[in-house]
Design a protein around this motif. Structure first.
Motif: not given
Ligand code: SAM
Ligand code: DTB
Ligand code: SF4
Length: 330
Positions: A284-287, A308-319, A321-324
């Motif tokens: 729910q948070m922006s970058e 556990l029962t809800t979603s989390n950012p997709q792995t490519p999005l996190d990757n 963000l880490f690069e940026k």
């Protein structure tokens, strides 16, 4: 000096162990919360840089190994059988299912694999299956973590024996607010389990949730409780409430992002050697909001497209963000 003299000197100097004074109290943590934002973040960065590579972020992947139908009434939780949340309950997964998920997490780069069960606590009959999962995941070369609820005497030792590294058990909020959120177990039950876990030689993962309608004083109270655990938890997840329709806390006012970042900074400053995890609520948070949390001293995340029962950012999005941000995952 002969042996007898040495012994008598040792006896004379022996003192009963003095309990160490609490390092933080609610007031001193509140002082941190009240600092100008830039001063607080500067202190948090100073602390982070003293003890960690400031650009390394620990990554844990979560898997729900037993979902829903939980006896407890935690007001934030999709998995309590007391609330109509529309969740599909699922029995304990097999070791093979868990292993497949752990292998995938490892391939994506996770360093730790956390298995969560919707139990008040594990029954004796459940423990061998969980122990088999822990041993299998450990054998892949991943760090292992489980969160199974309240542990009875001896259970933490059995888990340690199976190769468990971390036990997650959150204090969730300040003691004064806990009864407003959960009534089916007590804060003292949580503290007792944390003591059992520590005594078994396991590493402790314990944090809380913000955005449940608590006050700043309650947030400071949670941080003071965690920081005064002796030693403090190695891992401190700070969850931003994911509102679940059907739960009592579904309509809580979302917390202001600066107040959320202040909570992370307070955790960083009071627990300088702990990994502070920017946990649930990241989707729910922006970058930029997430970047603010890293600046506030967070150096760990849940990594992978579900919690556990809800979603989390997709792995490519996190990757991306880490690069940026020039961050590297560990
Ligand atoms: N049943 C065990 C227990 O309560 O310790 C383990 C699983 S429980 C789901 C683990 C933790 O997830 C909770 O202590 C809470 O901090 C977090 N959590 C659960 N639901 C959440 C939500 N909707 N938003 C944010 N955090 C949540
Ligand atoms: C923790 O502090 N947060 C995780 C983990 N420990 C077990 C759980 C977050 C759950 C978010 C809501 C859900 O997906 O059900
Ligand atoms: Fe059960 Fe844990 Fe959810 Fe509470 S937080 S209802 S104990 S699964």
């Amino acid at each position: 000096m002969n042996d007898t003299a040495l012994l008598s000197q040792a006896v004379t100097h022996a003192r009963p162990p003095v309990p160490s004074a609490p390092r933080w109290n609610v007031e001193s943590v509140l002082v941190l919360f009240e600092l100008p934002f830039a001063d607080l973040l500067f202190r948090a960065q100073e602390t982070l840089r003293k003890h960690f590579d400031p650009n390394a972020v620990q990554r844990s992947t979560l898997l729900s190994i037993k979902t829903g139908n939980c006896s407890e009434d935690c007001g934030y939780c999709s998995q309590s059988k007391r609330y109509q949340t529309g969740l599909d309950a699922q029995r304990l997964l097999s070791t093979e299912e868990v292993l497949a998920a752990a292998k995938a997490a490892k391939e994506q780069g996770a360093g730790r694999f956390c298995m969560g069960a919707a139990w008040r606590g594990p029954k004796e009959k459940d423990l061998p299956a969980v122990m088999a999962m822990v041993s299998a995941v450990k054998a892949l070369g991943l760090e292992t973590c489980v969160t199974l609820g309240i542990l009875k005497d001896g259970q933490a030792e059995q888990l340690k024996e199976a190769g468990l590294d971390y036990y997650n058990h959150n204090l969730d909020t300040a003691p004064e607010f806990y009864g407003d959120v959960v009534t089916t177990h007590t804060y003292q039950d949580r503290l007792d389990t944390l003591r059992n876990v520590r005594e078994a030689g396991l590493k402790v993962c314990s944090g809380g949730i913000v955005g449940m309608g608590e006050t700043r004083q309650h947030r400071a109270g949670l941080i003071a409780k965690l920081a005064n655990l002796d030693p403090p938890p190695e891992s401190v997840p700070i969850n931003n409430l994911v509102p679940i329709p059907g739960t009592p806390l579904a309509n809580s006012d979302p917390i202001d992002i600066f107040e959320f970042a202040r909570t992370i900074a307070a955790a960083r400053i009071t627990m300088p050697r702990s990994y502070v995890r920017l946990s649930a609520g990241r989707e729910q948070m922006s970058e930029s909001e997430q970047a603010l949390c890293f600046l506030a001293g967070a150096n760990s995340i849940f990594y992978g497209d579900h919690l556990l029962t809800t979603s989390n950012p997709q792995t490519p999005l996190d990757n991306t963000l880490f690069e940026k941000l020039g961050l590297h995952g560990i």
